[in-house]
Design a protein around this motif. Structure first.
Motif, PDB file in Angstrom:
ATOM      1  N   ALA A 100       0.856  -1.180   0.000  1.00  0.00           N
ATOM      2  CA  ALA A 100       0.000   0.000   0.000  1.00  0.00           C
ATOM      3  C   ALA A 100       0.892   1.229   0.000  1.00  0.00           C
ATOM      4  N   ASN A 101       0.505   2.188  -0.768  1.00  0.00           N
ATOM      5  CA  ASN A 101       1.341   3.361  -0.992  1.00  0.00           C
ATOM      6  C   ASN A 101       1.109   4.412   0.093  1.00  0.00           C
ATOM      7  N   VAL A 102       1.661   4.196   1.278  1.00  0.00           N
ATOM      8  CA  VAL A 102       1.529   5.145   2.378  1.00  0.00           C
ATOM      9  C   VAL A 102       2.658   6.163   2.275  1.00  0.00           C
ATOM     10  N   LEU A 103       2.304   7.432   2.264  1.00  0.00           N
ATOM     11  CA  LEU A 103       3.288   8.496   2.056  1.00  0.00           C
ATOM     12  C   LEU A 103       3.718   9.144   3.361  1.00  0.00           C
ATOM     13  N   PHE A 105       5.435  12.748   4.384  1.00  0.00           N
ATOM     14  CA  PHE A 105       5.620  14.056   3.773  1.00  0.00           C
ATOM     15  C   PHE A 105       6.715  14.856   4.462  1.00  0.00           C
TER      16      PHE A 105
ATOM     17  N   ASN B  31      -7.258   0.863  -1.990  1.00  0.00           N
ATOM     18  CA  ASN B  31      -7.387   1.259  -0.597  1.00  0.00           C
ATOM     19  C   ASN B  31      -7.683   2.753  -0.522  1.00  0.00           C
ATOM     20  N   GLN B  33      -7.015   6.129   2.186  1.00  0.00           N
ATOM     21  CA  GLN B  33      -6.238   6.568   3.339  1.00  0.00           C
ATOM     22  C   GLN B  33      -6.747   7.921   3.817  1.00  0.00           C
ATOM     23  N   TYR B  35      -5.337  11.374   5.958  1.00  0.00           N
ATOM     24  CA  TYR B  35      -4.176  12.107   6.428  1.00  0.00           C
ATOM     25  C   TYR B  35      -4.640  13.340   7.191  1.00  0.00           C
ATOM     26  N   HIS B  45       0.115  10.602   7.844  1.00  0.00           N
ATOM     27  CA  HIS B  45      -0.780   9.474   7.614  1.00  0.00           C
ATOM     28  C   HIS B  45      -1.466   9.062   8.911  1.00  0.00           C
ATOM     29  N   LEU B  48      -5.290   3.577   7.069  1.00  0.00           N
ATOM     30  CA  LEU B  48      -5.546   3.032   5.735  1.00  0.00           C
ATOM     31  C   LEU B  48      -6.585   1.941   5.846  1.00  0.00           C
ATOM     32  N   ARG B  50      -8.443  -1.013   3.393  1.00  0.00           N
ATOM     33  CA  ARG B  50      -8.371  -1.673   2.089  1.00  0.00           C
ATOM     34  C   ARG B  50      -9.774  -1.885   1.533  1.00  0.00           C
ATOM     35  N   ASP B  92      -6.117   5.246  -3.559  1.00  0.00           N
ATOM     36  CA  ASP B  92      -5.079   4.515  -4.266  1.00  0.00           C
ATOM     37  C   ASP B  92      -5.774   3.563  -5.227  1.00  0.00           C
TER      38      ASP B  92
END
Lengths: 114, 111
Positions: A100-103, A105, B31, B33, B35, B45, B48, B50, B92
């Protein structure tokens, strides 16, 4: 913002001048991104990198170029700055290790083009 | 093009109350997310969820996902003044590099 730093944090420049923003990471993450944040638009992707010398365009790439010669550094260049590029620029990193593309920053770079 | 759209744009509540923010999106996702962004800072973050999950908890945060309605909600229970921030959903869809953010909900929690 540990592990990712942006420089400069603030810059004022004039229309037509070149500007380079730097993003430096110490996490050895493969993916790096440049976003811009503007009121009423949220965050929009400019360019991203999926490895050294591997980059691709995002939603708002016109007027911007990027380079990644080392894993840790991702540079965003405005060849000839315009007033419409006044914005806050965020760099982000990801390893996508979980699928999963968790960023993560950086703190942002505020650019004002006069 | 924005994928996620948060609602409301701004929300003001008293400390101790619950805060609910909603996010709608347009296409199928892998998924979603959430923030948080404090004023003058980068995004952080939070959680998340799915596409095969319906609900997820993390401390005072509860996220739900309804893929049939293409919507998600973020609930912050027992809000604190420190929760004052902007909250963004991000989707995503699987395309490399394409984590797409909404415009955010600005939450103000008054002591």
């Amino acid at each position: 913002d540990a592990g990712i730093t942006q420089s400069p944090r603030h810059k004022v420049t004039e229309t037509g001048t070149p500007v380079t923003l730097r993003c430096h990471q110490t996490e050895n993450h493969r993916y790096m991104y440049w976003y811009r944040q503007d009121p009423g638009h949220g965050l929009r992707l400019i360019h991203y990198s999926y490895g050294v010398k591997d980059t691709d365009k995002g939603e708002v790439s016109d007027g911007y170029s990027v380079s990644r010669s080392k894993t840790e550094d991702f540079l965003l260049t405005l060849e000839s700055a315009t007033s419409s590029q006044t914005s806050v620029y965020f760099c982000a990193i990801s390893d996508s290790g979980t699928g999963a593309n968790v960023l993560t920053f950086g703190a942002g770079s505020r650019l004002t083009v006069l | 093009s924005q994928q996620g759209e948060e609602d409301p744009q701004a929300l003001s509540i008293q400390e101790g109350e619950n805060a609910t923010m909603n996010c709608s999106y347009k296409t199928s996702i892998n998924n979603l997310q959430w923030y948080r962004q404090n004023s003058g800072r980068g995004l952080v973050h939070l959680i998340l969820i799915r596409s095969n999950e319906r609900e997820k908890h993390s401390g005072r945060l509860r996220v739900t996902l309804d893929t049939s309605k293409k919507s998600s909600s973020l609930l912050i229970t027992a809000s604190r003044a420190a929760d004052t921030a902007s909250y963004f959903c991000a989707t995503d869809a699987g395309s490399q590099g394409n984590l797409i953010f909404g415009k955010g909900t600005k939450l103000s929690v008054k002591p």
